[in-house]
Design a protein around this motif. Structure first.
Motif, PDB file in Angstrom:
ATOM      1  N   LEU A 156       0.826  -1.212   0.000  1.00 47.46           N
ATOM      2  CA  LEU A 156       0.000   0.000   0.000  1.00 47.46           C
ATOM      3  C   LEU A 156       0.858   1.259   0.000  1.00 47.46           C
ATOM      4  CD1 LEU A 156      -2.800   1.324   0.200  1.00 47.46           C
ATOM      5  CD2 LEU A 156      -2.600   1.157   2.688  1.00 47.46           C
ATOM      6  N   HIS A 157       1.861   1.312   0.863  1.00 49.94           N
ATOM      7  CA  HIS A 157       2.633   2.545   0.984  1.00 49.94           C
ATOM      8  C   HIS A 157       3.707   2.660  -0.088  1.00 49.94           C
ATOM      9  CE1 HIS A 157       0.498   2.520   4.802  1.00 49.94           C
ATOM     10  NE2 HIS A 157       0.610   3.824   4.721  1.00 49.94           N
ATOM     11  N   GLN A 179       1.550   4.086  -2.814  1.00 52.96           N
ATOM     12  CA  GLN A 179       1.188   5.479  -2.520  1.00 52.96           C
ATOM     13  C   GLN A 179       2.324   6.429  -2.887  1.00 52.96           C
ATOM     14  OE1 GLN A 179       1.309   6.612   1.529  1.00 52.96           O
ATOM     15  NE2 GLN A 179       0.032   8.429   1.292  1.00 52.96           N
ATOM     16  N   ILE A 215      -8.808  -2.908  -1.727  1.00 54.34           N
ATOM     17  CA  ILE A 215      -7.590  -3.274  -2.459  1.00 54.34           C
ATOM     18  C   ILE A 215      -7.857  -3.265  -3.961  1.00 54.34           C
ATOM     19  CG2 ILE A 215      -5.869  -5.072  -2.857  1.00 54.34           C
ATOM     20  CD1 ILE A 215      -6.376  -6.039   0.003  1.00 54.34           C
ATOM     21  N   PHE A 218      -7.783   3.897   0.040  1.00 55.39           N
ATOM     22  CA  PHE A 218      -6.646   4.104   0.930  1.00 55.39           C
ATOM     23  C   PHE A 218      -7.101   4.338   2.367  1.00 55.39           C
ATOM     24  CE2 PHE A 218      -3.473   6.858   2.952  1.00 55.39           C
ATOM     25  CZ  PHE A 218      -2.319   6.123   2.762  1.00 55.39           C
ATOM     26  N   LEU A 233      -8.287   1.157   4.102  1.00 53.84           N
ATOM     27  CA  LEU A 233      -7.172   0.281   4.459  1.00 53.84           C
ATOM     28  C   LEU A 233      -6.332   0.861   5.581  1.00 53.84           C
ATOM     29  CD1 LEU A 233      -6.247  -0.747   0.822  1.00 53.84           C
ATOM     30  CD2 LEU A 233      -7.295  -2.212   2.556  1.00 53.84           C
ATOM     31  N   GLU A 234      -6.135   2.176   5.594  1.00 54.24           N
ATOM     32  CA  GLU A 234      -5.374   2.822   6.666  1.00 54.24           C
ATOM     33  C   GLU A 234      -6.050   2.652   8.016  1.00 54.24           C
ATOM     34  OE1 GLU A 234      -2.240   5.432   6.749  1.00 54.24           O
ATOM     35  OE2 GLU A 234      -2.132   3.393   5.949  1.00 54.24           O
ATOM     36  N   MET A 247      -0.796  -4.229  -6.596  1.00 52.00           N
ATOM     37  CA  MET A 247      -2.086  -4.279  -5.894  1.00 52.00           C
ATOM     38  C   MET A 247      -2.825  -5.578  -6.195  1.00 52.00           C
ATOM     39  SD  MET A 247      -2.165  -1.573  -4.064  1.00 52.00           S
ATOM     40  CE  MET A 247      -3.821  -1.869  -3.437  1.00 52.00           C
ATOM     41  N   TRP A 285      -1.337  -8.284  -4.036  1.00 52.80           N
ATOM     42  CA  TRP A 285      -1.825  -8.141  -2.661  1.00 52.80           C
ATOM     43  C   TRP A 285      -3.236  -8.688  -2.529  1.00 52.80           C
ATOM     44  CZ3 TRP A 285      -3.149  -2.830  -0.017  1.00 52.80           C
ATOM     45  CH2 TRP A 285      -3.562  -3.090   1.308  1.00 52.80           C
TER      46      TRP A 285
END
Length: 393
Positions: free
Chosen positions: A220-221, A224, A281, A314, A317-318, A376, A379
């Motif tokens: 994810l990061h 990003q 996701i 995002f 998920l965060e 992604m 994942w």
């Protein structure tokens, strides 16, 4: 939430916000300002200077998280904020790209995310933990959007050195919040019988659910940070001046909060967290495909829509990932488990900055967004077997 839980959530979200505001203020202008330093014409070197923060974060998140299990969360958080402030000072005084790398490395050495998240988990019940983590995630997303709009104006007023000086002041303000606003930390995590560091780490690394979350936060990061190596240029290409990028970022973030509040939290209460998680996701993967399709002729409307969808995924998920990690981990190993989790998060920042700059240099934005979309998708496949843990009171 009970009053103490609300106070803990808001004050710890404020610490995250102050620290992340300092980081994010630099993000949209760093590449442009770093180009003025010797060697700044190399995107890969600039990507390294931007992402090296994540490398030192990744190396120290686990030691800081394990130390918080043994010596207390607040002591570790204060130490980390002071290191972050020191790194900001070094970067403010830098006159070369190497100096910026050193300052960013010291900033990353203030690896407090695991300790802060563990303290929040200590001070909230299972039933409200996702809501508490959502407050933290919302604060991060909000300062991200605000900083993307505010940074170009600020750098014109005080320069890159002034921005780094401001980040140091924000870190010191975070120390004040820890000492005088955050509720006293509970002691139950220090009352458990302790094993060896290696035994505790082995127990965390053997947990399949935690491993899936660790892999996910890395991806994810990385995605990003990598995609933001190209997104600002696409907005400029679409006709939106850098100083006006907040016109897109801020509404996209605020609208995504409405979606999260109206979708994630009610659906989680009804037992659909897994479905929401996998959908988020998939949504970010589709955004990468969308960016790949519009890169040749970007328009503000299409980019704004894609960024809104990105922030929807995002933010979900965060909020949900650290909540799941804290619930899956044994209470006396939360600092260790979240240390591993935040290590992978930080390494994601480092890899995203370095790989994003390298892909942009050699494969262009098309190659960058294709790689992000593939990451992604991988994942999504890894996360498919996940099961949400049962809540306790």
């Amino acid at each position: 939430m009970a009053p103490l839980e609300r106070r803990a959530s808001l004050s710890l979200a404020a610490i995250f916000a102050l620290r992340m505001l300092g980081l994010f203020l630099v993000l949209p202008v760093f590449a442009l300002e770093a180009a003025k330093f010797p060697g700044g014409d190399d995107p890969a070197r600039v990507g390294l200077a931007m992402g090296v923060y994540g490398l030192t974060q990744g190396l120290l998140q686990l030691p800081f998280g394990m130390a918080s299990d043994r010596f207390g969360r607040k002591k570790v958080i204060v130490l980390g904020l002071l290191l972050f402030a020191l790194g900001s000072l070094v970067a403010a005084l830098a006159d070369s790209l190497n100096g910026l790398v050193l300052g960013r490395s010291l900033q990353g050495a203030g690896a407090i995310s695991a300790a802060v998240t563990a303290l929040l988990a200590d001070q909230t019940r299972d039933a409200v933990r996702t809501k508490a983590m959502a407050l933290v995630g919302a604060s991060i997303a909000l300062v991200f959007a605000v900083s993307l709009g505010l940074a170009p104006w600020l750098v014109a007023q005080i320069g890159l050195a002034g921005l780094f000086g401001l980040t140091g002041c924000l870190a010191l303000a975070g120390v004040a919040v820890v000492l005088w606003v955050v509720p006293p930390e509970p002691l139950q995590h220090t009352n458990q019988p302790r094993g060896r560091f290696t035994e505790e780490l082995r127990a965390v690394l053997a947990h399949a659910g935690l491993l899936r979350l660790n892999f996910g936060v890395f991806v994810l990061h990385a995605v990003q940070l990598a995609m933001w190596m190209a997104v600002p240029a696409l907005l400029v290409q679409a006709g939106l001046a850098k100083a006006q990028h907040w016109w897109v970022y801020l509404p996209a973030v605020l609208a995504s909060f409405v979606v999260m509040g109206g979708g994630l939290l009610p659906l989680e209460r009804r037992g659909y967290l897994r479905a929401v998680f996998l959908t988020a996701i998939g949504l970010i993967a589709l955004v990468q495909i969308g960016l790949l399709l519009v890169v040749q002729a970007p328009q503000i409307s299409s980019l704004a829509t894609l960024l809104f969808l990105f922030f929807c995924g995002f933010n979900v998920l965060e909020a949900s990932q650290p909540s799941l990690a804290s619930r899956l981990a044994p209470a006396h190993l939360r600092g260790t488990a979240l240390g591993v989790y935040n290590t992978l998060q930080s390494l994601g920042f480092f890899v995203g900055g370095l790989a994003g700059g390298t892909l942009l240099k050699h494969a262009g934005p098309q190659g960058l967004f294709a790689a992000c979309g593939l990451a992604m998708l991988v994942w999504w496949l890894v996360a498919w077997p996940m099961q949400a843990p049962r809540k306790t009171a």
